[in-house]
Structures are given as structure tokens and as C-alpha cells.
Design an enzyme around this catalytic site. Structure first.
Site, PDB file in Angstrom:
ATOM      1  N   LYS A  34       0.649  -1.070  -0.147  1.00 30.48           N
ATOM      2  CA  LYS A  34      -0.041   0.146   0.238  1.00 30.48           C
ATOM      3  C   LYS A  34       0.921   1.430  -0.160  1.00 30.48           C
ATOM      4  CE  LYS A  34      -4.415  -1.869   1.289  1.00 30.48           C
ATOM      5  NZ  LYS A  34      -5.431  -2.256   2.151  1.00 30.48           N
ATOM      6  N   ARG A  62      -3.147 -10.530   4.776  1.00 25.49           N
ATOM      7  CA  ARG A  62      -3.507 -10.564   3.431  1.00 25.49           C
ATOM      8  C   ARG A  62      -2.396  -9.943   2.537  1.00 25.49           C
ATOM      9  NH1 ARG A  62      -5.873  -7.225  -0.243  1.00 25.49           N
ATOM     10  NH2 ARG A  62      -7.329  -8.004  -1.728  1.00 25.49           N
TER      11      ARG A  62
HETATM   12  N1  LIG Z   1     -10.044  -7.451   4.337  1.00 25.62           N
HETATM   13  C1  LIG Z   1      -9.524  -6.670   3.649  1.00 25.62           C
HETATM   14  N2  LIG Z   1      -9.781  -6.871   2.120  1.00 25.62           N
HETATM   15  C2  LIG Z   1      -8.979  -5.841   1.209  1.00 25.62           C
HETATM   16  N3  LIG Z   1      -9.395  -5.737   0.011  1.00 25.62           N
HETATM   17  C3  LIG Z   1      -8.675  -5.343  -1.008  1.00 25.62           C
HETATM   18  C4  LIG Z   1      -7.694  -4.435  -0.658  1.00 25.62           C
HETATM   19  C5  LIG Z   1      -7.095  -3.361  -1.512  1.00 25.62           C
HETATM   20  O1  LIG Z   1      -5.823  -4.046  -2.021  1.00 25.62           O
HETATM   21  P1  LIG Z   1      -5.721  -4.745  -3.566  1.00 25.62           P
HETATM   22  O2  LIG Z   1      -6.797  -5.897  -3.243  1.00 25.62           O
HETATM   23  O3  LIG Z   1      -4.432  -5.304  -3.628  1.00 25.62           O
HETATM   24  O4  LIG Z   1      -5.924  -3.960  -4.343  1.00 25.62           O
HETATM   25  P2  LIG Z   1      -7.360  -3.458  -5.340  1.00 25.62           P
HETATM   26  O5  LIG Z   1      -8.481  -3.193  -4.266  1.00 25.62           O
HETATM   27  O6  LIG Z   1      -7.026  -2.470  -6.113  1.00 25.62           O
HETATM   28  O7  LIG Z   1      -7.687  -4.796  -6.014  1.00 25.62           O
HETATM   29  N4  LIG Z   1      -7.328  -4.317   0.667  1.00 25.62           N
HETATM   30  C6  LIG Z   1      -8.059  -5.081   1.821  1.00 25.62           C
HETATM   31  C7  LIG Z   1      -7.810  -5.041   3.202  1.00 25.62           C
HETATM   32  O8  LIG Z   1      -6.647  -4.025   3.505  1.00 25.62           O
HETATM   33  N5  LIG Z   1      -8.560  -5.573   3.932  1.00 25.62           N
END
Ligand SMILES: Nc1nc2ncc(COP(=O)(O)OP(=O)(O)O)nc2c(=O)[nH]1
Length: 291
Positions: free
Chosen positions: A234, A269
Site C-alpha cells: 500500500k 493479506r
Molecule cells: N479485508 C481486506 N480486504 C481488502 N481488499 C482489498 C484491498 C486493496 O488491496 P488490493 O486488493 O491489492 O487492491 P485492489 O483493491 O485495487 O484490487 N485491501 C483490503 C484490506 O486491507 N483488507
């Protein structure tokens, strides 16, 4: 109480929470591998949109140490557009069916119908970054599906959440909001032992808010649920660590992950599973008095 003692007490209590997802207990850190089957996720969008690529990536993450797979069909990065229900189901359900035997699968969605289709395809957990707020039917769907749910805190929706996030006291405000989400889930019939909480790093938070939450994340054990943390790659890691390229933020992610493990955070995660798994093995060896 010293933080490390608090962490041990909290981990013991969390282990008693009895969350078992695919038999996973919460008495030690677990890695949740991220499988974004989206064209626009902030760090790996478009890399795994073809089914074979997605399945291969899931298999590689399990081999590297992921014990849960979190599949998402809609990016929730700041400014992301909402994906239609049918499209989100089409992106996720077939992959879930193909990877369900590799490890317990979590569906990262804010929509009840997507969650229902995912569980029907074999998902063993629902991960709702809106904390049951986006879809009024989600809490009922979680209770019907009979699987664990992660309720995550976000201030605002992805399109506006980073414009000017404000809190009275970010720790206490997020704590109270998560307590309210637990109340909503329980009122819908979801038992406490199937609820996981997540402070939502980067979801309506400034860098200062993120750091304040991470410094005292052990506080959230008092909600009586395992804690899930999503810091992987992040922005704050890139800013502080000096890594403009999101894919180069694995070392910073590992540093923050181990700091959270020291406070008893149970589910991590992450994108870079192999790197984080290696770090966790060393961390556990250092803490293993019998070693
Ligand atoms: N429980 C939980 N779920 C999440 N899902 C997506 C993201 C965002 O990260 P990422 O999936 O890598 O990116 P994107 O939302 O652009 O797919 N962060 C979280 C988090 O911090 N906690």
C-alpha cells in the site's frame, strides 16, 4: 501490560474464538494470498484475468505458504469504479470452483449476490471491505451462507474515501465502528466465532491514521475476534520506504507484517506470499524457546 504479553493473551483469546475456516485455527499467524482477477487492481491489475493464469498463481501462492486465498473481482483502490454484479460473478465464480481444493477461498466482495454465488462455487469465507454497509442484503447472506465473514472498516467509498479522511481519535473511532459492524452481523444471525475484524488500512485514512492504527492494532483484540490486516504494497509503505513501484514494496510489507504479528494479528493479506512466509518462519523460530 507489555505489548508482547498483551499479544500472547490476545492470541490465546482469539484462538478460543474458534474461528475455523477450512480447519484453520487462529493460534498462529496465517497468510492470506491475494488473487485479484481484475483489470485494474492497484498493484497487480490485469495479471491474472485469464483463468489458467489465475489458477497457476493460486497454486504458486499455496506452494509458497498461503493458507487462505482471497479472490477479488472488483478493485477497491481509491477512485475505482463499481463493477456490475454479473461481471463480478463471471470473473470470480469459475476461478473459485477451480481453486477451492487448493486452500480455503475467501471472496472479496461488497455485494450479497456475488458472495452467494462465490459460496455456491466453493468459497469458505466472505471478505467485505464495506463492513456490511454497501449491500443491505449482505449480513443476511452471510448468515444464510454459514461461513466466516471479515468486516473491514472504511470511511467513505473508494471514489471519495481519500479526499479528506478525518477522525476524532482514529483508534477509538475505528474500534467503535467495528464493534457496530459485529453488532449488525450478530443481529442478522452470524455467530461471534464466525466474525473477523479488519481496520481497513488505506480505506479512508491518511498516512498518519494508518500508522496510528498499526502502532496499537493489538487494541482490536478486545473486540473478541481474530484480526485480519491488509497492508500489502500500500501507498504508505511506498512513501515511507521509498518504493514508488508497488511491486517493489514487499520488504516494507514484511516489516509491517512482523510488527503486527508481535501484537498478535492473526491473518495477513498479502501479494508477496513467499517473502512474507519466509519472514514468518524466522520470526517464529526466534520466538520458539524450544528451538
Ligand atoms: N479485508 C481486506 N480486504 C481488502 N481488499 C482489498 C484491498 C486493496 O488491496 P488490493 O486488493 O491489492 O487492491 P485492489 O483493491 O485495487 O484490487 N485491501 C483490503 C484490506 O486491507 N483488507
Amino acid at each position: 501490560i507489555a505489548p508482547e504479553v498483551l499479544a500472547r493473551l490476545s492470541s490465546a483469546r482469539a484462538a478460543l474464538c474458534g474461528l475455523t475456516m477450512g480447519g484453520l485455527t487462529m493460534d498462529r499467524p496465517r497468510i492470506m494470498g491475494i488473487l485479484n482477477v481484475t483489470p485494474d487492481s492497484f498493484s497487480d491489475g490485469g495479471l491474472f484475468t485469464d483463468p489458467l493464469g489465475a489458477v497457476n498463481h493460486a497454486r504458486r501462492m499455496v506452494t509458497e505458504g498461503a493458507e487462505i486465498l482471497d479472490i477479488g473481482g472488483e478493485s477497491t483502490r481509491p477512485g475505482a469504479a463499481v463493477v456490475g454484479i454479473e461481471d463480478e460473478i463471471a470473473r470470480t465464480a469459475p476461478i473459485i470452483a477451480a481453486i477451492r481444493d487448493l486452500a480455503p477461498v475467501s471472496i472479496d466482495t461488497r455485494k450479497a449476490r456475488v458472495a452467494g454465488a462465490a459460496v455456491a462455487a466453493g468459497a469458505a469465507m466472505i471478505n467485505d471491505v464495506s463492513g456490511l454497509a454497501f449491500d443491505p442484503l449482505m449480513a443476511t447472506e452471510v448468515a444464510r451462507a454459514g461461513v466466516p465473514v471479515c468486516v473491514m472498516h472504511a470511511q467513505g467509498t473508494p471514489d471519495v474515501m481519500q479526499q479528506d479522511p478525518r477522525y476524532g481519535d482514529v483508534l477509538l473511532d475505528v474500534f467503535d465502528a467495528l464493534a457496530a459492524m459485529i453488532g449488525v452481523a450478530r443481529a442478522a444471525g452470524v455467530p461471534q466465532e464466525r466474525i473477523v475484524v479488519d481496520p481497513g488500512i488505506g480505506f479512508g485514512k491518511t498516512q498518519a491514521h494508518n500508522l496510528a492504527l498499526l502502532r496499537r492494532i493489538g487494541l482490536f483484540h478486545d473486540l473478541g475476534c481474530p484480526i485480519l490486516l491488509g497492508v500489502s504494497r500500500k501507498r504508505f509503505i511506498g512513501t515511507i520506504g521509498g518504493a514508488a513501484d508497488a511491486a517493489a514494496r514487499g520488504p516494507g510489507t514484511l516489516a509491517v507484517t512482523l510488527a503486527a504479528v508481535a501484537q498478535g494479528v492473526q491473518i495477513h493479506r498479502v501479494h508477496d506470499v513467499g517473502m512474507i512466509a519466509q519472514g514468518l518462519r524466522l520470526w517464529q523460530a526466534l520466538g520458539d524457546k524450544a528451538g
